[in-house]
Scaffold this motif. Structure first.
Motif, short mmCIF file in Angstrom:
data_model
loop_
_atom_site.label_atom_id
_atom_site.label_comp_id
_atom_site.label_asym_id
_atom_site.label_seq_id
_atom_site.Cartn_x
_atom_site.Cartn_y
_atom_site.Cartn_z
N UNK A 106 -40.57 35.63 20.33
CA UNK A 106 -40.74 36.76 20.86
C UNK A 106 -41.83 36.97 20.79
N UNK A 107 -43.34 36.49 20.57
CA UNK A 107 -43.79 36.48 20.76
C UNK A 107 -44.89 35.85 22.77
N UNK A 108 -43.30 35.58 22.84
CA UNK A 108 -44.02 34.45 24.09
C UNK A 108 -43.50 35.42 24.55
N UNK A 164 -43.61 50.68 29.13
CA UNK A 164 -42.42 50.83 28.76
C UNK A 164 -42.56 48.71 28.19
N UNK A 165 -42.69 47.88 28.25
CA UNK A 165 -42.95 46.84 28.73
C UNK A 165 -44.71 47.05 27.81
N UNK A 166 -45.05 47.38 27.87
CA UNK A 166 -46.65 47.36 27.67
C UNK A 166 -46.46 47.37 25.92
N UNK A 167 -45.54 48.80 25.73
CA UNK A 167 -45.25 49.07 24.64
C UNK A 167 -44.83 47.91 23.59
N UNK A 168 -43.76 47.20 24.22
CA UNK A 168 -43.17 46.12 23.83
C UNK A 168 -43.74 45.21 23.84
N UNK A 169 -44.57 45.10 24.05
CA UNK A 169 -45.92 43.87 23.61
C UNK A 169 -46.85 43.70 23.01
N UNK A 170 -47.73 44.99 23.02
CA UNK A 170 -48.27 45.80 21.99
C UNK A 170 -47.74 45.25 20.17
N UNK A 171 -48.61 44.85 19.56
CA UNK A 171 -48.39 44.19 18.04
C UNK A 171 -48.46 45.34 16.92
N UNK A 172 -47.54 44.95 16.18
CA UNK A 172 -46.61 46.38 15.67
C UNK A 172 -47.98 46.26 14.14
N UNK A 173 -48.58 47.59 13.56
CA UNK A 173 -49.01 47.86 12.40
C UNK A 173 -47.18 47.85 11.30
N UNK A 174 -47.31 46.56 10.51
CA UNK A 174 -46.57 46.77 9.71
C UNK A 174 -46.67 48.11 8.35
N UNK A 175 -46.13 48.59 8.26
CA UNK A 175 -45.94 49.70 7.00
C UNK A 175 -45.18 48.74 5.60
#
Length: 177
Positions: A106-108, A164-175
């Motif tokens: 997924x990171x790749x 949308x691609x950039x949003x997908x690739x951006x790391x998300x903060x886990x809550x």
């Protein structure tokens, strides 16, 4: 062994007497003790030492990375519990390894998406700039303005896809939940 010793002592006293009987009794006790020790050593080897050697070999193979290896179940409750614990731990290691591989994939994909978005976004910014310039120069020609509207509409569509691609690739903060 005890019955053999008692029978031997009774037989020795019946046939011989005195010092010779004491010597025979000592020899019989020594042989009986040697047999007892040899049998005990064999049982300890069979029920304790060999299963421990197998457990150690399996643990070393697992530690070396052979996660397909399993510890054989022991003959005693303690060794069976040890084998179950080590095998369960190995299963957890396999699950963690599979999860790590999925995360790396997924990171790749995320890095690939970010790279593609960047490579498309730069020329798209230049196209939008040229569209703006062309719109200012072609304000008197309605047929050109319609074509420029279509180009702008499609350019914005490409821009949404890139974002949308950039949003997908951006790391998300886990809550935590």
């Amino acid at each position: 062994a005890l019955v053999l010793a008692v029978a031997s002592v009774a037989l020795v006293f019946a046939r011989a007497g005195g010092d010779e009987a004491v010597w025979w009794i000592g020899a019989i006790i020594a042989v009986d003790g040697a047999v007892f020790v040899a049998y005990g050593a064999w049982q300890v080897r069979r029920h304790v030492a060999r299963p421990l050697e197998q457990a150690i070999a399996a643990a070393e193979a697992i530690a070396a990375g052979d996660l397909s290896r399993r510890m054989p179940p022991g003959e005693t409750r303690e060794l069976a519990a040890l084998a179950e614990s080590v095998n369960r731990m190995t299963d957890h290691l396999l699950e963690a390894q599979a999860q790590r591989v999925r995360i790396e994939k997924l990171a790749s994909v995320g890095r690939l998406a970010a790279g593609i978005a960047h490579e498309i976004g730069n020329p798209l910014g230049a196209i939008n700039g040229y569209l703006h310039i062309a719109r200012m120069r072609a304000s008197a020609h309605p047929e050109v303005t319609d074509a420029l509207d279509g180009l702008e509409r499609e350019s914005l569509r490409i821009d949404r896809i890139v974002r949308g691609l950039l949003d997908y690739a951006r790391p998300r903060r886990m809550t935590p939940t």
